[in-house]
Design an enzyme around this catalytic site. Structure first.
Site, PDB file in Angstrom:
ATOM      1  N   ARG A  96      -1.634  -5.070  -9.268  1.00  0.00           N
ATOM      2  CA  ARG A  96      -1.891  -4.795  -7.862  1.00  0.00           C
ATOM      3  C   ARG A  96      -1.295  -5.954  -7.053  1.00  0.00           C
ATOM      4  O   ARG A  96      -1.608  -7.114  -7.304  1.00  0.00           O
ATOM      5  CB  ARG A  96      -3.383  -4.735  -7.598  1.00  0.00           C
ATOM      6  CG  ARG A  96      -3.641  -4.444  -6.144  1.00  0.00           C
ATOM      7  CD  ARG A  96      -4.920  -5.024  -5.681  1.00  0.00           C
ATOM      8  NE  ARG A  96      -5.090  -4.718  -4.278  1.00  0.00           N
ATOM      9  CZ  ARG A  96      -6.019  -5.258  -3.524  1.00  0.00           C
ATOM     10  NH1 ARG A  96      -6.852  -6.116  -4.043  1.00  0.00           N
ATOM     11  NH2 ARG A  96      -6.107  -4.943  -2.272  1.00  0.00           N
ATOM     12  N   ARG A 245     -15.381  -8.045   9.105  1.00  0.00           N
ATOM     13  CA  ARG A 245     -14.261  -8.105  10.063  1.00  0.00           C
ATOM     14  C   ARG A 245     -14.517  -7.145  11.216  1.00  0.00           C
ATOM     15  O   ARG A 245     -15.090  -6.074  11.013  1.00  0.00           O
ATOM     16  CB  ARG A 245     -12.955  -7.705   9.361  1.00  0.00           C
ATOM     17  CG  ARG A 245     -12.453  -8.731   8.392  1.00  0.00           C
ATOM     18  CD  ARG A 245     -11.302  -8.173   7.550  1.00  0.00           C
ATOM     19  NE  ARG A 245     -11.732  -7.876   6.197  1.00  0.00           N
ATOM     20  CZ  ARG A 245     -11.036  -7.171   5.321  1.00  0.00           C
ATOM     21  NH1 ARG A 245      -9.888  -6.640   5.651  1.00  0.00           N
ATOM     22  NH2 ARG A 245     -11.493  -6.951   4.112  1.00  0.00           N
TER      23      ARG A 245
END
Ligand code: ADP
Length: 407
Positions: A96, A245
């Site tokens: 990844r 966030r």
């Protein structure tokens, strides 16, 4: 083909060992041979675990000074749990990699590809360097094995310029690569493919809105199999409200914080990446389970956090419905999307006029499983589909090596 899938973070290595080929992909019968996690890499108190069918291995307090030691530990756990007799049985490694710059597809890692991934480090300084460590170690451990990079950004490279351009002076895009990239592409692609498989629909006849709601959250508009817009941007900060966030934000707030409180770029970054979102509003946690429980008990800030989280999703569903024109399915995935019926319910609230009608009972029952959760007369069907990014990485690794077009 037996493939080791690695997801290397700054202090962790997640892995899966998967057997796949074309027939298995078509039948959704890829074999998960083992999975596990090494945490606290770089310390003398690392924790390593591996599950292979009924057999498990777990070590606490291991001295794993770096990623090399951690990956060697992964191999030894695969051996001790009996899935690997010899490391040579690993036929390929899939990594990844968060940022792939302008790569549109997964790539066999060659010196040229490596150079471009290294060039993208400045765009993802917190992720790409660690992702690359996995590659460097495996090149030493398995010099003759193919290694493939699967990028979080690649799926979104099909966005048209009108979706990826920020309305800044054009040179910032042309010279400094400041544009929207989008992330979580592997997850959006996996659930889109899985939906088409379940519904027996071709790419060309399918438009989708996919909501990945985990610690990070993003939502994507997919037209005929291609991402045409997504909520994350230059970095994973933009878009939906997330665990820590804020998502969309007036950029002048950043200027204000720096001017008024003399905050440094580092302090603002910490505020936006760690202390905002669910934990910021609720003041309690970034874990949606805890925030939902507090909201249920009447905690006002937790209630506001949940409402803001779902309201933002609703806004994006409306926007992406306009982008796509016709939507065949809305799909929820990620830890929250797969397991939190209440969040799915609130995210679809008031959208029946747009064609999204949840079935309350089906929605309540769908926890951690693949399920259609809309009423049969809903113009757009709604699904919960558990994501499986590692599986997609294994499949892409196989396809890239065999030269087969990705689906
Ligand atoms: P990551 O983005 O790190 O891969 P996940 O996809 O595992 O994260 O999602 C983590 C989020 O999923 C957390 O906010 C967690 O609270 C939430 N979650 C997991 N299970 C549930 C549940 N049963 N109900 C609500 N939220 C859940």
């Amino acid at each position: 083909m037996k493939i080791l899938v690695l997801n290397c973070g700054s202090s962790s290595v997640k892995f899966q060992y998967i057997e796949t080929d074309l027939e298995k992909i078509d039948r959704n019968q890829d074999r998960l041979l083992a999975r596990g996690l090494v945490e606290k890499v770089g310390t003398q108190e690392a924790v390593a675990s591996c599950q292979a069918g009924e057999r498990a291995s777990r070590d606490v307090g291991v001295d794993l000074p770096d990623h090399r030691a951690a990956i060697a530990k992964v191999i030894s756990m695969l051996q001790s749990t009996g899935v690997l007799a010899d490391p040579g049985e690993i036929e390929a490694v899939g990594h990844r990699v968060v940022h792939g710059g302008d790569f549109q597809t997964s790539q066999l890692i060659t010196p040229q590809v490596l150079k471009k991934v290294e060039d993208a480090v400045e765009l993802a300084p917190l992720h790409n360097p660690h992702n690359l460590k996995g590659y460097t170690v495996c090149r030493e451990l398995f010099p003759d094995r193919a290694q493939v990079a699967v990028f979080d950004t690649a799926f979104h490279q099909t966005m048209p310029a009108r979706a990826y351009l920020y309305a800044l002076p054009y040179d910032y895009f042309r010279r400094h690569r400041i544009r929207r990239y989008g992330f979580h592409g592997t997850s959006h692609r996996y659930v889109a493919y899985r939906f088409r498989q379940l519904a027996e629909r071709s790419k060309e006849e399918t438009n989708l809105i996919t909501c990945h709601l985990g610690n990070g959250c993003s939502i994507t508009a997919i037209l005929h199999g291609r991402s045409v817009d997504t909520s994350m941007g230059f970095t994973p900060l933009e878009g939906l409200v997330m665990g820590t966030r804020p998502g969309d934000l007036d950029p002048a707030i950043v200027l204000h914080l720096m001017a008024k409180f003399e905050m440094s770029p580092h302090e603002v970054s910490t505020l936006l990446n760690r202390h905002s979102g669910l934990v910021g509003i609720s003041g309690e946690s970034n874990d949606m389970r805890l925030v939902l429980e507090s909201a249920r008990q009447g905690h006002e800030r937790a209630r506001r956090a949940v409402e803001s989280f779902c309201y933002r999703i609703r806004k994006y569903i409306g926007a992406y419905t306009a982008v796509l024109g016709q939507v065949h399915a809305l799909i929820f995935t990620g830890g929250i999307g797969e397991n939190a019926p209440r969040i799915r319910e609130l995210s679809c609230e008031g959208l029946s006029w747009l064609g999204y009608e949840l079935d309350r009972t089906k929605n309540e029952k769908a926890v951690g499983v693949e399920a259609e959760i809309s009423i049969s007369s809903s113009r757009t069907c709604i699904y919960a589909i558990p994501t499986n990014e590692e599986l997609l990485i294994a499949r892409d690794t196989y396809r890239t090596i065999e030269g087969i077009e990705p689906v």
